[in-house]
Design a protein around this motif. Structure first.
Motif, mmCIF file in Angstrom:
data_model
loop_
_atom_site.group_PDB
_atom_site.id
_atom_site.type_symbol
_atom_site.label_atom_id
_atom_site.label_comp_id
_atom_site.label_asym_id
_atom_site.label_seq_id
_atom_site.Cartn_x
_atom_site.Cartn_y
_atom_site.Cartn_z
ATOM 1 N N ARG A 193 0.835 -1.201 0.000
ATOM 2 C CA ARG A 193 0.000 0.000 0.000
ATOM 3 C C ARG A 193 0.873 1.256 0.000
ATOM 4 N NH1 ARG A 193 -5.472 -0.151 1.922
ATOM 5 N NH2 ARG A 193 -6.246 -2.291 1.941
ATOM 6 N N VAL A 194 0.309 2.339 -0.484
ATOM 7 C CA VAL A 194 0.979 3.633 -0.373
ATOM 8 C C VAL A 194 0.739 4.136 1.041
ATOM 9 C CG1 VAL A 194 0.910 6.052 -1.083
ATOM 10 C CG2 VAL A 194 0.873 4.254 -2.805
ATOM 11 N N ILE A 195 1.824 4.309 1.789
ATOM 12 C CA ILE A 195 1.673 4.731 3.179
ATOM 13 C C ILE A 195 1.767 6.251 3.294
ATOM 14 C CG2 ILE A 195 2.510 2.575 4.145
ATOM 15 C CD1 ILE A 195 5.174 4.056 4.710
ATOM 16 N N ILE A 196 0.977 6.789 4.196
ATOM 17 C CA ILE A 196 0.921 8.228 4.440
ATOM 18 C C ILE A 196 1.172 8.460 5.928
ATOM 19 C CG2 ILE A 196 -0.503 10.305 4.281
ATOM 20 C CD1 ILE A 196 -2.216 8.643 2.208
ATOM 21 N N LEU B 7 5.107 11.448 14.909
ATOM 22 C CA LEU B 7 4.461 10.413 14.105
ATOM 23 C C LEU B 7 3.552 9.565 14.987
ATOM 24 C CD1 LEU B 7 4.299 8.938 11.342
ATOM 25 C CD2 LEU B 7 6.198 7.505 12.129
ATOM 26 N N VAL B 8 2.257 9.539 14.664
ATOM 27 C CA VAL B 8 1.304 8.798 15.494
ATOM 28 C C VAL B 8 0.647 7.630 14.760
ATOM 29 C CG1 VAL B 8 0.802 10.742 17.022
ATOM 30 C CG2 VAL B 8 -0.539 10.453 14.926
ATOM 31 N N ALA B 9 0.762 7.600 13.432
ATOM 32 C CA ALA B 9 0.130 6.504 12.688
ATOM 33 C C ALA B 9 0.542 6.559 11.223
ATOM 34 C CB ALA B 9 -1.394 6.581 12.791
ATOM 35 N N TYR B 10 0.219 5.477 10.525
ATOM 36 C CA TYR B 10 0.343 5.435 9.068
ATOM 37 C C TYR B 10 -1.027 5.084 8.496
ATOM 38 C CZ TYR B 10 5.484 5.346 9.171
ATOM 39 O OH TYR B 10 6.808 5.653 9.345
ATOM 40 N N ALA B 11 -1.416 5.803 7.459
ATOM 41 C CA ALA B 11 -2.587 5.401 6.684
ATOM 42 C C ALA B 11 -2.062 4.653 5.472
ATOM 43 C CB ALA B 11 -3.396 6.619 6.253
ATOM 44 N N GLY B 12 -2.739 3.582 5.086
ATOM 45 C CA GLY B 12 -2.306 2.801 3.934
ATOM 46 C C GLY B 12 -3.347 2.849 2.833
ATOM 47 N N ARG B 13 -2.993 3.410 1.675
ATOM 48 C CA ARG B 13 -3.923 3.533 0.546
ATOM 49 C C ARG B 13 -3.688 2.393 -0.433
ATOM 50 N NH1 ARG B 13 -7.100 3.685 -3.460
ATOM 51 N NH2 ARG B 13 -8.128 5.616 -4.120
ATOM 52 N N ALA B 14 -4.755 1.638 -0.726
ATOM 53 C CA ALA B 14 -4.653 0.552 -1.702
ATOM 54 C C ALA B 14 -4.393 1.146 -3.081
ATOM 55 C CB ALA B 14 -5.940 -0.263 -1.714
ATOM 56 N N GLU C 241 -9.954 -3.783 -0.722
ATOM 57 C CA GLU C 241 -10.702 -3.137 0.345
ATOM 58 C C GLU C 241 -10.064 -3.483 1.686
ATOM 59 O OE1 GLU C 241 -13.069 -1.007 0.132
ATOM 60 O OE2 GLU C 241 -13.460 -1.125 -2.030
ATOM 61 N N PRO C 242 -10.066 -2.547 2.642
ATOM 62 C CA PRO C 242 -10.584 -1.194 2.509
ATOM 63 C C PRO C 242 -9.663 -0.326 1.659
ATOM 64 C CG PRO C 242 -9.495 -1.432 4.614
ATOM 65 C CD PRO C 242 -9.486 -2.795 3.983
ATOM 66 N N ARG C 243 -10.223 0.725 1.102
ATOM 67 C CA ARG C 243 -9.410 1.609 0.268
ATOM 68 C C ARG C 243 -8.312 2.251 1.102
ATOM 69 N NH1 ARG C 243 -12.227 6.467 -2.963
ATOM 70 N NH2 ARG C 243 -12.714 7.039 -0.824
ATOM 71 N N TYR C 244 -8.684 2.705 2.314
ATOM 72 C CA TYR C 244 -7.710 3.245 3.255
ATOM 73 C C TYR C 244 -7.692 2.369 4.501
ATOM 74 C CZ TYR C 244 -6.931 7.641 0.765
ATOM 75 O OH TYR C 244 -6.568 8.583 -0.160
ATOM 76 N N LYS C 245 -6.505 2.042 4.956
ATOM 77 C CA LYS C 245 -6.361 1.231 6.161
ATOM 78 C C LYS C 245 -5.670 2.068 7.239
ATOM 79 C CE LYS C 245 -5.331 -3.112 5.773
ATOM 80 N NZ LYS C 245 -4.588 -4.377 5.522
ATOM 81 N N LEU C 246 -6.257 2.064 8.438
ATOM 82 C CA LEU C 246 -5.695 2.788 9.577
ATOM 83 C C LEU C 246 -5.504 1.819 10.737
ATOM 84 C CD1 LEU C 246 -7.914 5.988 9.371
ATOM 85 C CD2 LEU C 246 -5.439 5.942 9.076
ATOM 86 N N PRO C 247 -4.586 2.111 11.657
ATOM 87 C CA PRO C 247 -4.344 1.209 12.785
ATOM 88 C C PRO C 247 -5.577 1.054 13.671
ATOM 89 C CG PRO C 247 -2.584 2.831 12.587
ATOM 90 C CD PRO C 247 -3.681 3.276 11.686
#
Length: 234
Positions: free
Chosen positions: A166-169, A178-185, A190-196
């Motif tokens: 995934r593309v990580i943000i 830094l508190v998290a990474y969002a992962g965009r497929a 699915e899911p389109r965006y993955k969060l912790p």
């Protein structure tokens, strides 16, 4: 909620063996069917196939030192600590949060609970994902230049773990931590965006730590924000 309260069930369901292996930078295990196999990181033996990790069962077993169990048992063996201490460490490493309350603590009103929840933020991470491709074609297709990708730390993560492929943000709090990474497929996954698990979206305004002056431009998505910055609005 008591400070030392640990929800074992939540920790085991939220954190995989793969995530813990990545935390310890154990990258020498090789895929064999639905398992990872290799040298045991616990007793550091020489057997190249003695340590097995089941990705489907989220468990491990070393046929040499006989260590076996789940993520809690693995961290306990690595850190030489109790299962409870291992759960607390995992909970801290991966920012696993829970709204559950131990039975012996007092009940609070809904108003008090809302006030308490609003005070709880997202804990800063104590690790960063490495090996991010800042020049992946997906970013160009979204109109993001490599310079912008470098500034925001956005790119394809090809390592192991829940964000793999995934593309990580990177998401930072108002202090720039830094508190998290969002992962965009990048496909139709699915899911389109993955969060912790446990991440509180309402507690973070993306890129707010870079705001200068009194005016703020608020847009809907991560990439919209990057494009605004790219257009010269910082």
């Amino acid at each position: 909620m008591e400070k030392n309260w640990v929800d074992f069930k939540l920790v085991k369901s939220a954190v995989t063996m793969q995530m813990v292996l990545d935390h310890y930078q154990i990258h020498w295990l090789k895929k064999s069917g639905e398992e990872l196999r290799g040298r045991c990181p616990i007793h550091q033996g020489e057997g190249q196939q003695s340590f097995h990790v089941s990705l489907t069962k989220n468990a491990f077993h070393c046929f040499s030192c006989k260590a076996r169990g789940n993520v809690l048992d693995f961290v306990g063996a690595m850190e030489k600590c109790s299962v409870r201490e291992a759960a607390a460490k995992i909970q801290d490493w991966f920012a696993v949060t829970t709204n559950l309350m131990p039975v012996e603590t007092k009940q609070v009103s809904k108003t008090e609970k809302r006030e308490t929840d609003s005070e709880v933020g997202n804990k800063p991470l104590n690790f960063e994902l490495k090996g991010v491709d800042l020049g992946h074609p997906y970013l160009g297709a979204r109109g993001i230049t490599k310079e912008t990708a470098e500034i925001f730390g956005v790119g394809l993560f090809s390592g192991r773990g829940s964000m793999s492929g995934r593309v990580i943000i990177p998401i930072r709090n108002e202090r720039g931590e830094l508190v998290a990474y969002a992962g965009r497929a990048i496909d139709e996954s699915e899911p389109r965006y993955k969060l912790p698990v446990g991440f509180r979206k309402s507690h973070v305004l993306f890129n707010f730590h870079k705001v200068e002056g009194e005016q703020v431009i608020i847009v809907e998505g991560f990439f919209d924000c990057m494009k605004v910055w790219q257009a010269g609005y910082s």
